[in-house]
Scaffold this motif. Structure first.
Motif, PDB file in Angstrom:
ATOM      1  N   ASN A   2      68.170  62.781  32.253  1.00 50.55           N
ATOM      2  CA  ASN A   2      67.515  61.734  31.408  1.00 50.55           C
ATOM      3  C   ASN A   2      66.167  61.149  31.773  1.00 50.55           C
ATOM      4  OD1 ASN A   2      67.801  59.824  33.464  1.00 50.55           O
ATOM      5  ND2 ASN A   2      69.970  59.341  33.128  1.00 50.55           N
ATOM      6  N   LEU A   3      65.612  60.293  30.786  1.00 47.49           N
ATOM      7  CA  LEU A   3      64.201  59.849  31.262  1.00 47.49           C
ATOM      8  C   LEU A   3      64.030  59.297  32.418  1.00 47.49           C
ATOM      9  CD1 LEU A   3      61.768  59.725  30.030  1.00 47.49           C
ATOM     10  CD2 LEU A   3      62.302  57.936  28.718  1.00 47.49           C
ATOM     11  N   ASN A   4      65.180  58.341  32.942  1.00 49.99           N
ATOM     12  CA  ASN A   4      64.878  57.882  34.186  1.00 49.99           C
ATOM     13  C   ASN A   4      65.068  58.772  35.448  1.00 49.99           C
ATOM     14  OD1 ASN A   4      64.970  55.392  36.003  1.00 49.99           O
ATOM     15  ND2 ASN A   4      67.218  56.071  36.438  1.00 49.99           N
ATOM     16  N   ASN A   5      65.785  59.874  35.346  1.00 48.52           N
ATOM     17  CA  ASN A   5      65.714  60.870  36.378  1.00 48.52           C
ATOM     18  C   ASN A   5      64.456  61.265  36.223  1.00 48.52           C
ATOM     19  OD1 ASN A   5      68.405  60.168  37.145  1.00 48.52           O
ATOM     20  ND2 ASN A   5      69.385  61.624  35.902  1.00 48.52           N
ATOM     21  N   LEU A   6      63.990  61.916  35.198  1.00 52.57           N
ATOM     22  CA  LEU A   6      62.523  62.496  35.166  1.00 52.57           C
ATOM     23  C   LEU A   6      61.445  61.595  35.768  1.00 52.57           C
ATOM     24  CD1 LEU A   6      61.219  65.112  34.262  1.00 52.57           C
ATOM     25  CD2 LEU A   6      60.892  63.634  31.829  1.00 52.57           C
ATOM     26  N   ILE A   7      61.476  60.372  35.432  1.00 50.92           N
ATOM     27  CA  ILE A   7      60.404  59.357  36.231  1.00 50.92           C
ATOM     28  C   ILE A   7      60.639  59.378  37.542  1.00 50.92           C
ATOM     29  CG2 ILE A   7      59.873  56.951  36.402  1.00 50.92           C
ATOM     30  CD1 ILE A   7      60.503  56.801  33.464  1.00 50.92           C
ATOM     31  N   ILE A   8      61.964  59.659  38.093  1.00 52.78           N
ATOM     32  CA  ILE A   8      62.095  59.345  39.423  1.00 52.78           C
ATOM     33  C   ILE A   8      61.621  60.750  40.071  1.00 52.78           C
ATOM     34  CG2 ILE A   8      63.880  59.450  41.433  1.00 52.78           C
ATOM     35  CD1 ILE A   8      65.565  57.280  39.561  1.00 52.78           C
ATOM     36  N   GLU A   9      62.097  61.885  39.528  1.00 52.85           N
ATOM     37  CA  GLU A   9      61.804  63.182  40.066  1.00 52.85           C
ATOM     38  C   GLU A   9      60.164  63.202  40.199  1.00 52.85           C
ATOM     39  OE1 GLU A   9      61.816  67.551  38.477  1.00 52.85           O
ATOM     40  OE2 GLU A   9      63.696  66.572  38.500  1.00 52.85           O
ATOM     41  N   SER A  10      59.509  62.753  39.089  1.00 53.32           N
ATOM     42  CA  SER A  10      58.028  62.966  39.088  1.00 53.32           C
ATOM     43  C   SER A  10      57.463  62.094  40.160  1.00 53.32           C
ATOM     44  CB  SER A  10      57.539  62.323  37.683  1.00 53.32           C
ATOM     45  OG  SER A  10      57.939  63.239  36.489  1.00 53.32           O
ATOM     46  N   ILE A  69      52.228  52.350  29.389  1.00 53.71           N
ATOM     47  CA  ILE A  69      53.157  51.942  30.404  1.00 53.71           C
ATOM     48  C   ILE A  69      54.369  51.139  29.798  1.00 53.71           C
ATOM     49  CG2 ILE A  69      53.217  50.329  32.369  1.00 53.71           C
ATOM     50  CD1 ILE A  69      50.334  51.595  33.094  1.00 53.71           C
ATOM     51  N   ILE A  70      53.795  50.200  28.967  1.00 61.09           N
ATOM     52  CA  ILE A  70      55.066  49.351  28.235  1.00 61.09           C
ATOM     53  C   ILE A  70      55.734  49.974  27.567  1.00 61.09           C
ATOM     54  CG2 ILE A  70      54.899  47.348  26.614  1.00 61.09           C
ATOM     55  CD1 ILE A  70      52.229  46.295  27.637  1.00 61.09           C
ATOM     56  N   ASP A  71      55.349  50.902  26.479  1.00 55.11           N
ATOM     57  CA  ASP A  71      56.167  51.517  25.735  1.00 55.11           C
ATOM     58  C   ASP A  71      57.185  52.523  26.542  1.00 55.11           C
ATOM     59  OD1 ASP A  71      57.304  52.598  23.349  1.00 55.11           O
ATOM     60  OD2 ASP A  71      56.087  54.140  23.481  1.00 55.11           O
ATOM     61  N   LEU A  72      56.866  53.183  27.376  1.00 54.64           N
ATOM     62  CA  LEU A  72      57.543  53.856  28.365  1.00 54.64           C
ATOM     63  C   LEU A  72      58.662  52.949  29.318  1.00 54.64           C
ATOM     64  CD1 LEU A  72      58.591  56.711  29.226  1.00 54.64           C
ATOM     65  CD2 LEU A  72      56.862  56.724  30.925  1.00 54.64           C
ATOM     66  N   ALA A  73      58.066  51.800  29.499  1.00 55.10           N
ATOM     67  CA  ALA A  73      58.993  50.971  30.534  1.00 55.10           C
ATOM     68  C   ALA A  73      60.257  50.295  29.577  1.00 55.10           C
ATOM     69  CB  ALA A  73      58.251  49.660  31.027  1.00 55.10           C
ATOM     70  N   ILE A  74      59.734  50.035  28.429  1.00 55.28           N
ATOM     71  CA  ILE A  74      60.751  49.419  27.276  1.00 55.28           C
ATOM     72  C   ILE A  74      61.855  50.591  27.174  1.00 55.28           C
ATOM     73  CG2 ILE A  74      61.205  48.802  24.899  1.00 55.28           C
ATOM     74  CD1 ILE A  74      58.538  47.528  25.299  1.00 55.28           C
ATOM     75  N   ILE A  75      61.458  51.887  26.824  1.00 56.97           N
ATOM     76  CA  ILE A  75      62.460  52.896  26.240  1.00 56.97           C
ATOM     77  C   ILE A  75      63.312  53.383  27.489  1.00 56.97           C
ATOM     78  CG2 ILE A  75      61.341  53.190  24.087  1.00 56.97           C
ATOM     79  CD1 ILE A  75      60.224  55.956  25.621  1.00 56.97           C
ATOM     80  N   SER A  76      62.787  53.474  28.761  1.00 54.56           N
ATOM     81  CA  SER A  76      63.334  54.046  29.701  1.00 54.56           C
ATOM     82  C   SER A  76      64.473  53.001  30.592  1.00 54.56           C
ATOM     83  CB  SER A  76      62.250  54.385  30.654  1.00 54.56           C
ATOM     84  OG  SER A  76      61.388  55.420  30.323  1.00 54.56           O
ATOM     85  N   TYR A  77      64.127  51.636  30.380  1.00 55.80           N
ATOM     86  CA  TYR A  77      64.894  50.660  31.261  1.00 55.80           C
ATOM     87  C   TYR A  77      65.103  49.457  30.408  1.00 55.80           C
ATOM     88  CZ  TYR A  77      62.872  53.343  35.059  1.00 55.80           C
ATOM     89  OH  TYR A  77      62.606  54.592  36.019  1.00 55.80           O
ATOM     90  N   VAL A  78      64.527  49.015  29.357  1.00 56.45           N
ATOM     91  CA  VAL A  78      64.856  47.793  28.711  1.00 56.45           C
ATOM     92  C   VAL A  78      65.666  47.824  27.426  1.00 56.45           C
ATOM     93  CG1 VAL A  78      63.857  45.533  28.213  1.00 56.45           C
ATOM     94  CG2 VAL A  78      62.652  47.062  30.037  1.00 56.45           C
ATOM     95  N   GLY A  79      64.818  48.268  26.434  1.00 55.68           N
ATOM     96  CA  GLY A  79      65.327  48.019  25.164  1.00 55.68           C
ATOM     97  C   GLY A  79      64.896  49.209  24.127  1.00 55.68           C
ATOM     98  N   THR A  80      64.729  48.584  22.884  1.00 57.47           N
ATOM     99  CA  THR A  80      64.097  49.558  21.833  1.00 57.47           C
ATOM    100  C   THR A  80      62.787  49.021  21.544  1.00 57.47           C
ATOM    101  OG1 THR A  80      66.251  49.509  20.961  1.00 57.47           O
ATOM    102  CG2 THR A  80      64.498  50.290  19.638  1.00 57.47           C
ATOM    103  N   THR A  81      61.890  50.146  21.384  1.00 58.97           N
ATOM    104  CA  THR A  81      60.472  49.753  21.110  1.00 58.97           C
ATOM    105  C   THR A  81      60.430  49.968  19.716  1.00 58.97           C
ATOM    106  OG1 THR A  81      59.868  50.815  23.206  1.00 58.97           O
ATOM    107  CG2 THR A  81      58.085  50.740  21.409  1.00 58.97           C
ATOM    108  N   ILE A  82      59.484  48.812  19.139  1.00 53.89           N
ATOM    109  CA  ILE A  82      58.887  49.094  17.640  1.00 53.89           C
ATOM    110  C   ILE A  82      57.505  49.036  17.666  1.00 53.89           C
ATOM    111  CG2 ILE A  82      59.009  47.891  15.473  1.00 53.89           C
ATOM    112  CD1 ILE A  82      61.628  46.581  16.445  1.00 53.89           C
ATOM    113  N   ASN A  83      57.116  50.185  17.467  1.00 57.98           N
ATOM    114  CA  ASN A  83      55.351  50.471  17.388  1.00 57.98           C
ATOM    115  C   ASN A  83      54.989  50.038  16.124  1.00 57.98           C
ATOM    116  OD1 ASN A  83      54.949  51.352  20.303  1.00 57.98           O
ATOM    117  ND2 ASN A  83      56.513  53.319  19.458  1.00 57.98           N
ATOM    118  N   ILE A  84      53.917  49.179  16.016  1.00 56.96           N
ATOM    119  CA  ILE A  84      53.158  48.802  15.000  1.00 56.96           C
ATOM    120  C   ILE A  84      51.642  49.321  15.233  1.00 56.96           C
ATOM    121  CG2 ILE A  84      52.472  46.973  13.577  1.00 56.96           C
ATOM    122  CD1 ILE A  84      55.269  47.173  13.236  1.00 56.96           C
TER     123      ILE A  84
END
Length: 126
Positions: A2-10, A69-84
């Motif tokens: 998952n994305l969290n594991n990929l971030i930790i591994e990186s 940073i904000i987009d990846l923080a949201i989708i990895s740990y927080v919630g759903t991103t809506i990009n405008i």
């Protein structure tokens, strides 16, 4: 994986290697994996502290490292991103915020006037 594991591994594997470059004035400054991921986790913690866990969060900003940073923080740990898109017109924002049950709007300083023009229509949005 998952994305969290990929971030930790990186972080563990490439911590001191350059991840991305940011243009500041006329020079490019490297940002390491460690710096990027540290900022990412800091943003995620702050958003969670604001009670935004599992919420829809709108990002209204030009493309930048902070946006990433904000987009990846949201989708990895927080919630759903809506990009405008940064060129979205003010009259298009109200229905998006309402229809998609947006809990918070994150924006860059160039969007301050636009957001403050419509904020009274959305009193529950942070």
């Amino acid at each position: 994986m998952n994305l969290n594991n990929l971030i930790i591994e990186s972080y563990n594997k490439y911590s001191n290697k350059n991840f991305i470059y940011e243009k500041i004035n006329t020079k490019y400054k490297p940002i390491t994996y460690k710096q990027f991921i540290t900022k990412l986790t800091h943003v995620a913690k702050k958003l969670i502290d604001l009670n935004l866990l599992n919420k829809n969060i709108l990002i209204y900003s030009k493309n930048s490292i902070n946006y990433m940073i904000i987009d990846l923080a949201i989708i990895s740990y927080v919630g759903t991103t809506i990009n405008i898109n940064e060129q979205t017109k003010i009259e298009e924002l109200n229905p998006v915020i309402k229809d998609l049950d947006v809990s918070a709007v994150l924006y860059d300083k160039t969007k301050y006037d636009t957001i403050h023009t419509i904020k009274d229509k959305h009193p529950n949005v942070k």
